[in-house]
Design a protein around this motif. Structure first.
Motif, mmCIF file in Angstrom:
data_model
loop_
_atom_site.group_PDB
_atom_site.id
_atom_site.type_symbol
_atom_site.label_atom_id
_atom_site.label_comp_id
_atom_site.label_asym_id
_atom_site.label_seq_id
_atom_site.Cartn_x
_atom_site.Cartn_y
_atom_site.Cartn_z
ATOM 1 N N UNK A 163 0.892 -1.252 0.191
ATOM 2 C CA UNK A 163 0.033 0.079 0.042
ATOM 3 C C UNK A 163 1.061 1.192 0.069
ATOM 4 N N UNK A 164 0.530 2.099 -0.933
ATOM 5 C CA UNK A 164 1.384 3.496 -1.082
ATOM 6 C C UNK A 164 0.916 4.570 -0.719
ATOM 7 N N UNK A 165 1.388 5.603 -0.333
ATOM 8 C CA UNK A 165 1.030 7.011 -0.055
ATOM 9 C C UNK A 165 2.050 7.865 -0.880
ATOM 10 N N UNK A 166 1.750 8.688 -1.425
ATOM 11 C CA UNK A 166 2.135 9.573 -2.147
ATOM 12 C C UNK A 166 1.964 11.149 -1.626
ATOM 13 N N UNK A 167 2.779 12.027 -1.072
ATOM 14 C CA UNK A 167 2.480 13.125 -0.658
ATOM 15 C C UNK A 167 3.217 14.235 -1.543
ATOM 16 N N UNK A 168 2.556 15.314 -2.296
ATOM 17 C CA UNK A 168 3.438 16.204 -3.015
ATOM 18 C C UNK A 168 3.464 17.519 -2.050
ATOM 19 N N UNK A 169 4.647 17.911 -1.752
ATOM 20 C CA UNK A 169 4.927 18.788 -0.700
ATOM 21 C C UNK A 169 4.860 20.227 -0.961
ATOM 22 N N UNK A 170 4.803 20.758 -2.255
ATOM 23 C CA UNK A 170 5.332 21.816 -2.801
ATOM 24 C C UNK A 170 4.784 22.300 -4.136
ATOM 25 N N UNK A 171 4.542 23.255 -4.557
ATOM 26 C CA UNK A 171 3.893 23.715 -5.985
ATOM 27 C C UNK A 171 5.260 23.664 -6.936
ATOM 28 N N UNK A 172 6.260 23.682 -6.376
ATOM 29 C CA UNK A 172 7.360 23.763 -7.444
ATOM 30 C C UNK A 172 7.664 22.273 -7.901
ATOM 31 N N UNK A 173 8.133 22.017 -9.028
ATOM 32 C CA UNK A 173 8.682 20.859 -9.454
ATOM 33 C C UNK A 173 10.251 20.658 -9.087
ATOM 34 N N UNK A 174 10.320 20.236 -7.877
ATOM 35 C CA UNK A 174 11.730 19.800 -7.208
ATOM 36 C C UNK A 174 11.852 18.668 -6.511
ATOM 37 N N UNK A 175 12.922 18.260 -6.188
ATOM 38 C CA UNK A 175 13.277 16.875 -5.790
ATOM 39 C C UNK A 175 12.812 16.705 -4.485
ATOM 40 N N UNK A 176 12.838 17.657 -3.627
ATOM 41 C CA UNK A 176 12.143 17.535 -2.249
ATOM 42 C C UNK A 176 10.765 17.728 -2.097
ATOM 43 N N UNK A 177 10.038 17.869 -3.210
ATOM 44 C CA UNK A 177 8.665 18.029 -3.082
ATOM 45 C C UNK A 177 7.913 16.980 -3.455
ATOM 46 N N UNK A 178 8.299 15.810 -3.375
ATOM 47 C CA UNK A 178 7.460 14.531 -3.297
ATOM 48 C C UNK A 178 7.930 13.451 -2.387
ATOM 49 N N UNK A 179 7.105 13.032 -1.595
ATOM 50 C CA UNK A 179 7.426 11.885 -0.611
ATOM 51 C C UNK A 179 6.612 10.536 -0.644
ATOM 52 N N UNK A 180 7.224 9.577 -0.639
ATOM 53 C CA UNK A 180 6.546 8.224 -0.957
ATOM 54 C C UNK A 180 6.563 7.445 0.525
ATOM 55 N N UNK A 181 5.492 6.882 1.042
ATOM 56 C CA UNK A 181 5.581 6.059 2.222
ATOM 57 C C UNK A 181 4.629 4.699 1.598
ATOM 58 N N UNK A 182 5.266 3.582 1.917
ATOM 59 C CA UNK A 182 4.731 2.442 1.775
ATOM 60 C C UNK A 182 4.569 1.289 2.999
ATOM 61 N N UNK A 183 3.568 0.575 3.164
ATOM 62 C CA UNK A 183 3.258 -0.513 3.930
ATOM 63 C C UNK A 183 3.451 -1.835 3.011
ATOM 64 N N UNK A 184 3.746 -2.571 3.802
ATOM 65 C CA UNK A 184 4.072 -4.201 3.155
ATOM 66 C C UNK A 184 3.893 -4.848 4.318
ATOM 67 N N UNK A 185 2.986 -5.938 3.729
ATOM 68 C CA UNK A 185 2.245 -7.255 4.633
ATOM 69 C C UNK A 185 2.781 -8.251 3.599
ATOM 70 N N UNK A 186 3.064 -9.340 4.561
ATOM 71 C CA UNK A 186 3.053 -10.905 3.917
ATOM 72 C C UNK A 186 2.270 -11.894 4.582
ATOM 73 N N UNK A 187 1.889 -12.704 3.805
ATOM 74 C CA UNK A 187 0.911 -13.663 4.311
ATOM 75 C C UNK A 187 1.544 -14.787 4.914
ATOM 76 N N UNK A 188 1.089 -14.907 6.250
ATOM 77 C CA UNK A 188 1.375 -16.207 6.930
ATOM 78 C C UNK A 188 0.206 -16.875 7.786
ATOM 79 N N UNK A 189 0.145 -18.106 7.106
ATOM 80 C CA UNK A 189 -1.031 -18.955 7.554
ATOM 81 C C UNK A 189 -2.105 -18.253 7.469
#
Length: 144
Positions: free
Chosen positions: A84-110
């Motif tokens: 599952x992914x969340x993208x946050x755009x933090x600025x109105x300018x096209x800059x490298x620090x204007x985008x942040x990605x957070x991800x969650x990962x789950x694995x199936x066990x039993x």
């Protein structure tokens, strides 16, 4: 009833026309400005984020706040893992620090989904892909 493709084209055309009303013409060199404010965040980063995550089901999008949240995605080649992914755009300018990605990962066990760590390289790679795509979109707007 309109087919989805015609509906999408109609909505796009209506939005494009409504955005044109009452504003003075921009100078030719400003056509693909890196700062875009019509949707609250940089439109190139927004479009690039949607393009990058297009294979995942979307749960929530907020173009004014600059947030895209996907639903859980299970890769058919690895059915025991989901992301599952969340993208946050933090600025109105096209800059490298204007985008942040957070991800969650789950694995199936039993038959149960259990939280698993996400490598930092995974989110960094997604940020890089989004930034590269945004720059390509901007370059295309300048030359197109």
């Amino acid at each position: 009833m309109l087919r989805p493709s015609r509906l999408a084209v109609g909505l796009f055309a209506a939005l494009a026309l409504s955005a044109c009303g009452g504003k003075a013409a921009r100078p030719e060199g400003d056509l693909a400005a890196s700062k875009v404010t019509t949707i609250g965040v940089n439109s190139y980063l927004w479009r690039a984020s949607l393009d990058t995550l297009s294979f995942m089901p979307l749960l929530q999008t907020d173009s004014n706040g600059g947030v895209i949240v996907t639903d859980w995605y299970v890769n058919p080649q690895v059915p025991t893992e989901r992301m599952k992914v969340t993208v946050s755009i933090l600025d109105q300018d096209l800059r490298a620090d204007a985008v942040r990605v957070a991800a969650l990962r789950e694995i199936s066990r039993g038959g149960q989904w259990i939280a698993a760590p996400v490598e930092a390289a995974t989110t960094q790679k997604l940020e890089d892909i989004i930034l590269t795509r945004a720059r390509d979109l901007r370059r295309g707007a300048i030359t197109g």
